[in-house]
Design a protein around this motif. Sequence first.
Motif, PDB file in Angstrom:
ATOM      1  N   PRO A 132       1.030  -1.136  -0.542  1.00 20.90           N
ATOM      2  CA  PRO A 132      -0.066   0.363   0.230  1.00 20.90           C
ATOM      3  C   PRO A 132       1.150   1.688  -0.022  1.00 20.90           C
ATOM      4  O   PRO A 132       0.724   2.298  -0.499  1.00 20.90           O
ATOM      5  CB  PRO A 132      -0.496  -0.079   1.321  1.00 20.90           C
ATOM      6  N   ALA A 133       2.249   0.975   0.472  1.00 26.36           N
ATOM      7  CA  ALA A 133       2.975   2.298   0.834  1.00 26.36           C
ATOM      8  C   ALA A 133       3.505   2.788  -0.838  1.00 26.36           C
ATOM      9  O   ALA A 133       3.858   3.967  -0.919  1.00 26.36           O
ATOM     10  CB  ALA A 133       4.116   2.349   1.163  1.00 26.36           C
ATOM     11  N   PHE A 134       2.762   1.876  -2.007  1.00 22.30           N
ATOM     12  CA  PHE A 134       3.501   1.946  -3.282  1.00 22.30           C
ATOM     13  C   PHE A 134       2.088   2.461  -4.159  1.00 22.30           C
ATOM     14  O   PHE A 134       2.432   3.310  -4.720  1.00 22.30           O
ATOM     15  CB  PHE A 134       4.177   1.465  -3.977  1.00 22.30           C
ATOM     16  N   LEU A 135       1.487   3.129  -3.400  1.00 21.34           N
ATOM     17  CA  LEU A 135       0.057   3.525  -3.743  1.00 21.34           C
ATOM     18  C   LEU A 135       0.048   5.206  -4.517  1.00 21.34           C
ATOM     19  O   LEU A 135       0.237   5.562  -3.643  1.00 21.34           O
ATOM     20  CB  LEU A 135      -1.020   2.801  -3.309  1.00 21.34           C
ATOM     21  N   ASP A 136      -0.413   4.987  -5.983  1.00 18.83           N
ATOM     22  CA  ASP A 136      -0.004   6.904  -5.949  1.00 18.83           C
ATOM     23  C   ASP A 136      -1.783   6.757  -6.622  1.00 18.83           C
ATOM     24  O   ASP A 136      -2.345   5.699  -7.745  1.00 18.83           O
ATOM     25  CB  ASP A 136       0.560   6.743  -6.380  1.00 18.83           C
ATOM     26  N   GLU A 137      -1.662   8.217  -7.564  1.00 19.98           N
ATOM     27  CA  GLU A 137      -2.791   8.650  -8.020  1.00 19.98           C
ATOM     28  C   GLU A 137      -3.501   7.941  -9.494  1.00 19.98           C
ATOM     29  O   GLU A 137      -3.982   8.280 -10.333  1.00 19.98           O
ATOM     30  CB  GLU A 137      -2.683  10.402  -8.343  1.00 19.98           C
TER      31      GLU A 137
END
Lengths: 145, 482
Positions: A132-137
């Motif tokens: 989840p830390a790598f989630l972006d728009e």
Amino acid sequence: MVKRLIAPGISLLLGAMLSLIYNPALAEVLVVVSADAPFSRLTSSDLRDIYLGRRTQIADGMMVVPLDQSEGTAARSEFYTHFTGQTPAQIKAHWARQIFTGRGQPPQALANSRAVVERLVSDTKALGYIDPAFLDERLRVLTIE
Amino acid sequence: MLFSIVAFMMLLVVWGSTYFLVNKERVAIERQAELSVGEITDTYEARVVRALREIDTALKLVRFTANNTGHANVLNALNEQRLLPPALLFTISLVDAQGMVVESTDSELLGLRLRPPLQATQEGDYLAVGEAQTEQEKQLTFTRPLLPGQAPTQEIGSGWVVIAIDANYFVSSYEARSLGQQGMLALVGEDGIVRVRRTGESINSGELMELAAWQSSTLDAVSVPFLTHWQGVERYTLVRKLYDFPLSIVVGLSAQEQLAEAQLLVQKYWQRAAWTSALLLMILVILGRLSWQLQRERQRVMDERVLHAQQVEHLAFHDTLTDLPNRAFLSHLVSQEVVLCGRHGESFALLFLDLDRFKLINDSLGHAVGDYLLQEAAKRLTGAVRESDVVARLGGDEFIILLRKVSRTEQIVPIANELLSSMRQPFILAGQECHISVSIGVSLFPADGLDEQSLMKNADVAMYQAKQAGKNNVHFCSIALS
């Protein structure tokens, strides 16, 4: 050797901490596609079949290319345990049989969540799981039913 | 007797055909097992050869690329083009001449030292198959030299390429459905040492198999399965030496497991035969019993008929009241006597008896008393003569006595007197004493007649004369007297 043991240990600790804060179903690993991908939900049986090489299309005939992460990453073991109900060893035995009998090849494995994110952004057919830390728009989180 | 023969024949048929069926079934199962060993072997051979070729191709590809790109970042470049087998199962390493791992798809191996394969000392190309043990698994390693001659300027010179793979990979096609729990898939080196073997869920290696001995035991070991006893299990086995690789595959099907199914069927057949026999015997016993009863019944009916006929005959020739011979029987006896005595010159006498005053008793005391009197009189008369003489009743109160072997009146008189005195004893009729007497007329053969009719008539006449003479006496026929 020591590194091998430490990495899962830390991820376990982190996972345990995160699970105190988040819903565990969402917490440790996210199934994501490009924000431009034409679908936003997937049944859990479809997801399992795609990752075990039993099918390459989802319900409405769209091709999906699954992306894996290298063996030993925390996201990988978490993903398989949670979404396929099988241990990494079972997954390995499954692919050994599939490859040996000529019935399939495992999904392409990328080194880590960052590499998966980079690939997803450039390929709308690709499907991956990330920390989840790598989630972006640029990504969309799939709803798994 | 007939039934036991039939039973024996039918049992013979039942058990014979069962034996035949059982044998057929067993042969069919054995044949089926041999066929499936052949099929499994063909498939397994094809898969192993293909897997080995893929590995070998990868080895050659890595070598070719390494020799042409100067040994820099070879694996990454190939991996990006997806030219390497999946890293999940296959670990590919480049090793320099000193045995140091310089590149690997498993970063943990970098910098480790590996021992060169045995073939490294020889000149030229080779494919070495070795074994390695990691913490989790036993691996098979496939090694090819980098061949320094083709890249003479490189400092690492003659290193080698290694692909390591989990040994289980080569037996992962084991299916309990077709191979059972005691079947066998095995990969065996040229030295007879098992590289990897799977039986059921257990995976082993390092055992010795006498492949040479097995193969020389049959003429065509490549396609015709043969029975082997190995580690306590009997198997239909096939061995194939792989083309171009220093390995053989061994496929085995447990004979016991294959026959287990047949065993069940065989048991069922024998059971069925036993039931059939029991049923058959039961039916035959019942039939035999029925037939015996029928025969007995028939015998009984026959006996009854004979008895009945005898009774009818007796009735026809005897008087129902006194059970003495009747007129018909007497006339038959007399005629016979006439013939016999005529032939032998002998003589006999006929005594005609008539109870005196019988009509009076019959009328005054009733028929029942009259009948009783006749029965009593019959008994007394029978008692008074010899065993060989015949007392017969003509009807009413008239009796005839045939005295055999008498010729003179002197012989007859004592008998006649005996008869008279026997009748003179009082009879007890309806509670009162009655005195009865009898009148007797006698005719003699041949003096008083030569046939039955005249003898009867003369005796009757003599009796009549006795009555005339005052009853209770004897009168001889006048012809005899004269």
